[in-house]
Design a protein around this motif. Sequence first.
Motif, PDB file in Angstrom:
ATOM      1  N   HIS A 206       0.867  -1.130   0.078  1.00 22.91           N
ATOM      2  CA  HIS A 206      -0.146  -0.252   0.072  1.00 22.91           C
ATOM      3  C   HIS A 206       0.758   1.412  -0.043  1.00 22.91           C
ATOM      4  CE1 HIS A 206      -4.211  -1.634   0.259  1.00 22.91           C
ATOM      5  NE2 HIS A 206      -3.576  -2.654   0.993  1.00 22.91           N
ATOM      6  N   TYR A 210       0.693   4.094  -3.355  1.00 27.36           N
ATOM      7  CA  TYR A 210       0.274   5.279  -2.811  1.00 27.36           C
ATOM      8  C   TYR A 210       1.173   6.497  -3.826  1.00 27.36           C
ATOM      9  CZ  TYR A 210      -1.639   9.307  -0.173  1.00 27.36           C
ATOM     10  OH  TYR A 210      -2.157  10.126   0.342  1.00 27.36           O
ATOM     11  N   ASP A 238      -4.698  -2.342   7.837  1.00 32.60           N
ATOM     12  CA  ASP A 238      -5.934  -1.651   8.395  1.00 32.60           C
ATOM     13  C   ASP A 238      -5.435  -0.520   9.588  1.00 32.60           C
ATOM     14  OD1 ASP A 238      -4.722  -3.288  10.484  1.00 32.60           O
ATOM     15  OD2 ASP A 238      -6.956  -4.683  10.989  1.00 32.60           O
ATOM     16  N   GLN A 242      -6.825   6.038   6.546  1.00 32.45           N
ATOM     17  CA  GLN A 242      -7.871   5.519   5.728  1.00 32.45           C
ATOM     18  C   GLN A 242      -7.830   6.065   4.166  1.00 32.45           C
ATOM     19  OE1 GLN A 242      -9.851   3.041   6.811  1.00 32.45           O
ATOM     20  NE2 GLN A 242     -10.750   2.813   4.958  1.00 32.45           N
ATOM     21  N   ALA A 243      -7.237   7.370   4.055  1.00 31.54           N
ATOM     22  CA  ALA A 243      -7.296   8.054   2.863  1.00 31.54           C
ATOM     23  C   ALA A 243      -6.249   7.269   1.884  1.00 31.54           C
ATOM     24  CB  ALA A 243      -6.929   9.392   3.095  1.00 31.54           C
ATOM     25  N   LEU A 245      -5.309   3.830   2.079  1.00 32.11           N
ATOM     26  CA  LEU A 245      -6.050   2.631   1.801  1.00 32.11           C
ATOM     27  C   LEU A 245      -7.014   2.897   0.636  1.00 32.11           C
ATOM     28  CD1 LEU A 245      -6.545   0.974   5.502  1.00 32.11           C
ATOM     29  CD2 LEU A 245      -4.657   0.484   3.663  1.00 32.11           C
ATOM     30  N   GLN A 246      -7.666   3.951   0.677  1.00 34.94           N
ATOM     31  CA  GLN A 246      -8.764   4.096  -0.149  1.00 34.94           C
ATOM     32  C   GLN A 246      -8.168   4.373  -1.698  1.00 34.94           C
ATOM     33  OE1 GLN A 246     -11.295   7.150   1.485  1.00 34.94           O
ATOM     34  NE2 GLN A 246     -12.239   5.610   2.847  1.00 34.94           N
ATOM     35  N   SER A 247      -6.969   4.977  -1.731  1.00 34.13           N
ATOM     36  CA  SER A 247      -6.270   5.491  -2.779  1.00 34.13           C
ATOM     37  C   SER A 247      -5.655   4.185  -3.409  1.00 34.13           C
ATOM     38  CB  SER A 247      -5.590   6.647  -2.748  1.00 34.13           C
ATOM     39  OG  SER A 247      -4.401   6.438  -1.993  1.00 34.13           O
ATOM     40  N   THR A 248      -5.458   3.205  -2.726  1.00 26.76           N
ATOM     41  CA  THR A 248      -4.396   2.186  -3.382  1.00 26.76           C
ATOM     42  C   THR A 248      -5.545   1.090  -3.456  1.00 26.76           C
ATOM     43  OG1 THR A 248      -3.907   1.420  -1.231  1.00 26.76           O
ATOM     44  CG2 THR A 248      -2.382   2.822  -2.395  1.00 26.76           C
ATOM     45  N   SER A 249      -5.375   0.162  -4.373  1.00 28.86           N
ATOM     46  CA  SER A 249      -6.024  -1.301  -4.601  1.00 28.86           C
ATOM     47  C   SER A 249      -4.963  -2.362  -4.789  1.00 28.86           C
ATOM     48  CB  SER A 249      -6.804  -0.964  -5.938  1.00 28.86           C
ATOM     49  OG  SER A 249      -7.370  -2.167  -6.471  1.00 28.86           O
TER      50      SER A 249
END
Length: 314
Positions: A206, A210, A238, A242-243, A245-249
Amino acid sequence: QSAPMRAVLNTLERVVASDVPLLIGGETGTGKGLFARVVHAESRRAGGPFVEVNCAALPESLLESELFGHEKGAFTGAARSRRGLFAQADGGTLFLDEIGEVPPSIQVKLLHVLEEGKVRPVGSDSVSRVDVRVLAATHRDLRQAVRAGKFREDLFYRLDVVSLELPPLRQRGEDIPFLTEHFLREQRSRHPQSPVQRFSTEAMRHLVGYSWPGNVRELSHVVERALVLSRGAEVQPDELPQALLQSTSSRPPIMQGQILPIRVVQRQYAAWALAECGGHRGRAAEKLGVDVKTLYNWLSDLRSEERSGDTSSS
């Protein structure tokens, strides 16, 4: 370890022995101030003072006094004479951070000092000679500022004898594991009670995937946050912001249900492969069956498209 940073360091080896001005460019958070300190520490002036000022942090009247000094009574509140930063840096290095924010009236005086090596304090009729190497940094495009009439062309060329552009962290994926380990060691000394020893493999994916808009500074803050909040020896995904994590997949783009042009899939897949390889471009290129230069070009094209998309949406 990355190619962009190796290029910067190769240039550094050639400029540290010189006294010419150096203009350091780069996005906010790329480490321009730290780089200026390295230039000073490796130069023949290392035994002299290193003085720095953020030109954007002071109003015009105070900036002039800070740089050039003032005589007692030169203005309201000047209860005593004061040596300016040029005088304090005599025999050493003066670092002018955010040089692009200097107002035109101060630009004229800066140019005079750079050309003549002489400083006139505010309210004084006399000048004094100073021996100072000037390093300047900016996150702005000074060439564009010159074209717009916001920055003096003659001062720009006087500062731009040698220029360096520090690459953003998103172009230095293979450096992220090394930087993360460095910040872990640094932050553990500040937070000795933390149990954290490392980031898990998935958490590191992650970090590598990013885009890091805040660059190295943002990575340092993420590492410190992990040391403060994580409860185990290994930071898990986790426990990351959060920002981030949301921008990576963790899945490649072709598995996300959206039909895309093949060239876009190719570039996005390359970015995903790089993250899966922990940011190591050589390994990613080998698995993709291309050379490193091709992989670099794909990633550069992808970032150009992302930036264009951000501009269009704004």
